[in-house]
Each structure stands twice: as structure tokens, then as C-alpha cells.
Enzyme design. Sequence first.
Site: not given
Length: 238
Positions: A94, A110, A126, A150, A190
Amino acid sequence: MSDEEPPRRRMVKPPSGGLEAGRHKPARLKTAYRRTPSQQAWLERQINDPFSAEARAKGYRSRAAFKLSEIDDKLKLIKKGTKIIDLGCAPGGWIQIALERGAGPVVGVDLLEVDPLSPATIIQMDFTDPACGPRLMELLGGQPDIVLSDMAPNTVGHRETDHIRIVGLIELAVDFAVSVLKPGGSFVAKAFQGGETAEVIGRLKKHFEKVQHIKPKASRADSSEVFLAATGFKGPSI
């Protein structure tokens, strides 16, 4: 979250849609040595998936890049100088699309380590850590125009528990987006069909002019994966 790697227990990766492989007989791996049946099936699917092949040809880190490109083609969200925060950005597909379309600055986070994608800034952290949001804002240097997510949680195989985790992570992403977005900004996340509650949709409709579900062609047809797209942010205090 990568769908270019074999499934990992820590992430939700339902089979996600795409184009038909054509009339050719599907390719099969010659050997399954030391592979589990699920790994074997995943690898064979990747070999026969046209989006995976196109992603490799274009140098994208995952076929997921085409999901964002399809969403942006439809909604025209990313412009030159658009400030973006990408939650759950591994492996970086992305971010590649965002940079390709002129966004910047772009900041991603991530749990997994992500190889650098200059000029984007990517941190391994996190998102549920209370210190993560402020850190992302500090790195971005201002309010984002778009918050992307996502993210998907660990699953345990218990339907009700997994549902709670999925909804909880979407709610965290919504909370963050509502607290940091510029007026007029957008949020794309998502979700899974039946996986978000009416409360989440209701809150998005309260803060955004328009909320819709989008199922990109790059999301496999047999997947429950969909994307929530909220545009026209009205402000946090509405």
C-alpha cells in the site's frame, strides 16, 4: 499485512479474490516436501494468481497493492502531497501505491519488520500500544489526509472470539482516524463481511459524509474480505 508469504498464525489471512486463471490447466508444485497441505495449497494458488504475477512483474511487494490502487481509482483519494498513515503496512504494497501516486509524507507501522521504502517512514511497533499513535503523528509532522488500515488480529479458531478481535481492531483504527484526520479526510480499512458491527458503521456515518463497502477485484471472490471506505471527514466532535 502480507499475502505474499505463507499463512502465519499471528495474522488473519482469509483467501482473498481475483481474476480467473484462464483456460489453462492450473500449475501444481512438483514437490510438497516439508510443506503442510495448507502451505502447498497457498503456494499453488499464488503461482496461478494473475494479480500475484502482475505484482511480481511490477515490483510490488504484494498483490494487496492492487486492492488500494482499485479503491483509489474509484474514490480518487491520493493526490500529490497527500499525508498518509498506514496501519498494518507490511510488507509495504500500500505504501508503494501511495508513493507512486504522489503522496507524502507517508508513515507506516506494523508488528513485523518492514524493509525500507524511501521516502516513507516505517516503524516496527504494536499499534495497540498507547505510545504508537503519538509516535506516528510525530513522524508525520501534521494531521493526515488519509488513514489506511490493513490490520487483522491473531485468531484462535473460535468464531465468537475471533469476531470480537476483528471488531476490536477496526474500532481502534476508527478511534485513531477520528482523533487525527484533517477535516475532509478519508479512512480506508480492511473488514470482513459480517465482521463489523452496526455500531462501527454508525460511528463512521456520524463523522464522515459517506461510508461504503468496496470489494476490489484483487480481493479473491471466495474471500469474506471487504474494505470500509469513509470519506469527507466532518471532525472529531460531531
